[in-house]
Design a protein around this motif. Structure first.
Motif, PDB file in Angstrom:
ATOM      1  N   GLU A 164     -10.416   0.608  -0.425  1.00  0.00           N
ATOM      2  CA  GLU A 164     -10.389   1.121  -1.797  1.00  0.00           C
ATOM      3  C   GLU A 164      -9.649   2.457  -1.841  1.00  0.00           C
ATOM      4  O   GLU A 164      -8.984   2.784  -2.844  1.00  0.00           O
ATOM      5  CB  GLU A 164     -11.839   1.285  -2.293  1.00  0.00           C
ATOM      6  CG  GLU A 164     -11.989   1.421  -3.785  1.00  0.00           C
ATOM      7  CD  GLU A 164     -11.568   0.181  -4.563  1.00  0.00           C
ATOM      8  OE1 GLU A 164     -11.917  -0.940  -4.148  1.00  0.00           O
ATOM      9  OE2 GLU A 164     -10.872   0.339  -5.587  1.00  0.00           O
ATOM     10  N   THR A 165      -9.720   3.223  -0.777  1.00  0.00           N
ATOM     11  CA  THR A 165      -9.097   4.558  -0.719  1.00  0.00           C
ATOM     12  C   THR A 165      -7.576   4.490  -0.776  1.00  0.00           C
ATOM     13  O   THR A 165      -6.911   5.470  -1.132  1.00  0.00           O
ATOM     14  CB  THR A 165      -9.553   5.268   0.582  1.00  0.00           C
ATOM     15  OG1 THR A 165     -10.997   5.262   0.625  1.00  0.00           O
ATOM     16  CG2 THR A 165      -9.075   6.700   0.647  1.00  0.00           C
ATOM     17  N   PHE A 166      -6.998   3.337  -0.440  1.00  0.00           N
ATOM     18  CA  PHE A 166      -5.548   3.176  -0.535  1.00  0.00           C
ATOM     19  C   PHE A 166      -5.032   3.478  -1.944  1.00  0.00           C
ATOM     20  O   PHE A 166      -3.977   4.108  -2.112  1.00  0.00           O
ATOM     21  CB  PHE A 166      -5.162   1.755  -0.117  1.00  0.00           C
ATOM     22  CG  PHE A 166      -3.765   1.362  -0.512  1.00  0.00           C
ATOM     23  CD1 PHE A 166      -2.661   1.853   0.169  1.00  0.00           C
ATOM     24  CD2 PHE A 166      -3.560   0.506  -1.591  1.00  0.00           C
ATOM     25  CE1 PHE A 166      -1.370   1.495  -0.203  1.00  0.00           C
ATOM     26  CE2 PHE A 166      -2.274   0.152  -1.973  1.00  0.00           C
ATOM     27  CZ  PHE A 166      -1.180   0.639  -1.284  1.00  0.00           C
ATOM     28  N   HIS A 167      -5.783   3.039  -2.963  1.00  0.00           N
ATOM     29  CA  HIS A 167      -5.272   3.123  -4.337  1.00  0.00           C
ATOM     30  C   HIS A 167      -5.136   4.558  -4.854  1.00  0.00           C
ATOM     31  O   HIS A 167      -4.072   4.915  -5.374  1.00  0.00           O
ATOM     32  CB  HIS A 167      -6.124   2.251  -5.265  1.00  0.00           C
ATOM     33  CG  HIS A 167      -6.077   0.801  -4.883  1.00  0.00           C
ATOM     34  ND1 HIS A 167      -4.966   0.018  -5.058  1.00  0.00           N
ATOM     35  CD2 HIS A 167      -6.992   0.009  -4.272  1.00  0.00           C
ATOM     36  CE1 HIS A 167      -5.200  -1.198  -4.587  1.00  0.00           C
ATOM     37  NE2 HIS A 167      -6.420  -1.228  -4.109  1.00  0.00           N
ATOM     38  N   PRO A 168      -6.152   5.418  -4.734  1.00  0.00           N
ATOM     39  CA  PRO A 168      -5.935   6.812  -5.167  1.00  0.00           C
ATOM     40  C   PRO A 168      -4.879   7.529  -4.320  1.00  0.00           C
ATOM     41  O   PRO A 168      -4.180   8.405  -4.838  1.00  0.00           O
ATOM     42  CB  PRO A 168      -7.322   7.453  -5.001  1.00  0.00           C
ATOM     43  CG  PRO A 168      -8.083   6.548  -4.094  1.00  0.00           C
ATOM     44  CD  PRO A 168      -7.552   5.179  -4.356  1.00  0.00           C
TER      45      PRO A 168
END
Lengths: 330, 330
Positions: free
Chosen positions: B258-262
């Motif tokens: 999920e951290t990829f997106h920000p």
């Protein structure tokens, strides 16, 4: 859903070198006709000089079979400290139509057999038909396995063998003469062995002196087995200059096989690699075309050879009701 | 040399969520203290929409244990056509001192349990101590597994659940209320569920609408499970802007979590990742420091969790004389 379990003794009884040669030919043909997926292998190097364990994955599309071989080696203290061999192997076979685990078999014998078979496949495809004399540089297990395989597909009149140690050489002579009834001449030097050969087989660890180009007579077929990673080398790169170069895998051999060295030394270019053995078997590339050319087969070993060999053993086990079934789930 | 075989029923009886939580904490601590080797996994995508099979390798240095998990999934036609599940798993355990194969166990349950445990580990480390209300976005197997784990380490007063389909939502309510005796409120929207939560758990396939930043109240702990590869996303990246971001693996989460997106949206930089959960467990990084901050735990899953979980089951089996031994060699 049942999984067949085969131990080492059962694998030993079920494995047949003639079938393994067929299985390896199947593997090479499949590889060179885009019927194989073989991701890079993964492994772990253990600390404290213990050794390593590798996991090699292969998918044979036509046969719808996936294999994973776990193979460890280099654990010199195992026999004394742990009561197990210094090298062990296990192979899993999955039916690729469902990915069900259909067989788990001991994998410690298969690597030796399929590597031996690779030499024989190349001899069938590339050696002169009147070849009778073999030079064996190296006298370990794989040197024996090469003879086991090649003796199945041609008549060997004589072997000129060379080893760094006279004890290993004497043991090889005794074993080969007893098992295959082929006379072994102890060569005083590598040069002496090579000069006499129709077929030259190299199975050393690839850390010693090189076989020199001017020792190799016209018409020789070379089976280069020992070099399967960077840092190993058995042949003077000059041998490749005018030879017909056939490899198991262009991508592997150009990176870590014997073929890497003449490429790195600008003695050949990628275009000088004649082709893959699978292409020769498929008829897409020529084999030997005259009695004068020197042919080289560079073998680095591929997961798909484990795949087809294990499948052949699995099928033999089913046909002969060998092995035990275990249900991993209801 | 004997190898212990454990089938799915035996694994089910031997697996204990409290022990799995301890095993996953062990895995995280080991990973964040350089006690783990985990090569990139290898796999094969089968043609004709069949699914895939992956092989994940982990080495726990302190425990001297190597694990290999073979895991297949996505074989939708398996039950009807082949009489086997659409997802299957097998785990091999090797004693790393010798690389002897000591255990082969069914691996189809372990992934679910260790992933459930990861959420609970993060709740212990990062959620407000007075957390009582959970929002569950997603109502599948892993949504249930999260409750199974978290209910072991805190009191849950109420769950607000949301699913795309009302049938799945109703089944989840029935199952959770029966098994854990925790009242489940069927949320009319994701927003309704999230606004009520002390702890937000997302376990969808990550293809739906995103949880929006303005729904998340101060002090919420978010357990982000569903996103473990590119193309999946469950949270509006804006949620990360002022949150305390804790991940299982910085390298994995920054690439495919999920951290990829920000990161990709320049809402955060790598420096804004607070640390790995293992660092928090080791005391090298702080956990929650006040009741207002929003904490996010991004879990992508690691082979070392399979390793420690399988080891715990293996040890339980030995202690309780469960399983069958097989000798792969003499």
């Amino acid at each position: 859903m049942q999984t067949l379990l085969l131990n080492k003794d059962q694998v030993r009884r079920l494995i047949d070198m003639r079938q393994v040669i067929g299985a390896v030919e199947d593997a090479y043909r499949a590889y060179s006709s885009n019927q194989v997926a073989q991701p890079d292998y993964i492994g772990i190097h253990l600390p404290d000089g213990r050794g390593e364990i590798d996991f090699k994955l292969g998918y044979h599309k036509q046969a719808e079979m996936i294999s994973m071989k776990a193979h460890s080696g280099g654990f010199a203290n195992n026999p004394e400290q742990h009561g197990v061999p210094n090298s062990m192997g296990t192979i899993l076979l999955f039916d690729a139509t469902s990915c069900a685990l259909i067989c788990i078999l001991d994998g410690s014998l298969i690597t030796g057999f399929r590597t031996g078979a690779s030499g024989a496949v190349s001899v069938k495809a590339l050696a002169r038909k009147n070849s009778r004399v073999i030079a064996s540089i190296g006298t370990g297990n794989q040197a024996r396995m090469q003879i086991r395989a090649i003796s199945r597909i041609m008549q060997i009149d004589e072997i000129h063998a060379w080893s760094r140690t006279s004890a290993a050489l004497a043991a090889y002579k005794q074993d080969i003469e007893r098992e295959f009834n082929i006379p072994v001449t102890l060569a005083a030097s590598k040069k002496d062995a090579v000069e006499n050969a129709d077929i030259l087989i190299t199975t050393t660890r690839g850390k010693g002196d090189l076989v020199q180009a001017n020792w190799v007579k016209p018409g020789t077929h070379i089976v280069a087995i020992g070099t399967d990673q960077r840092g190993k080398q058995e042949l003077e790169p000059e041998i490749f200059r005018n030879a017909k170069i056939v490899v198991d895998s262009i991508s592997q051999c150009s990176q870590k096989g014997e073929t890497f060295h003449p490429l790195a030394n600008n003695i050949i270019t990628m275009d000088d690699i004649h082709g893959e053995i699978g292409e020769v078997l498929l008829g897409a590339k020529s084999g030997r075309t005259n009695d004068e050319e020197i042919t080289i087969f560079d073998s680095t070993g591929m997961a798909i050879q484990d795949n087809t060999t294990a499948r052949s053993i699995y099928q033999n086990a089913l046909a002969n009701n060998v092995g035990a079934f275990f249900s991993f789930f209801e």
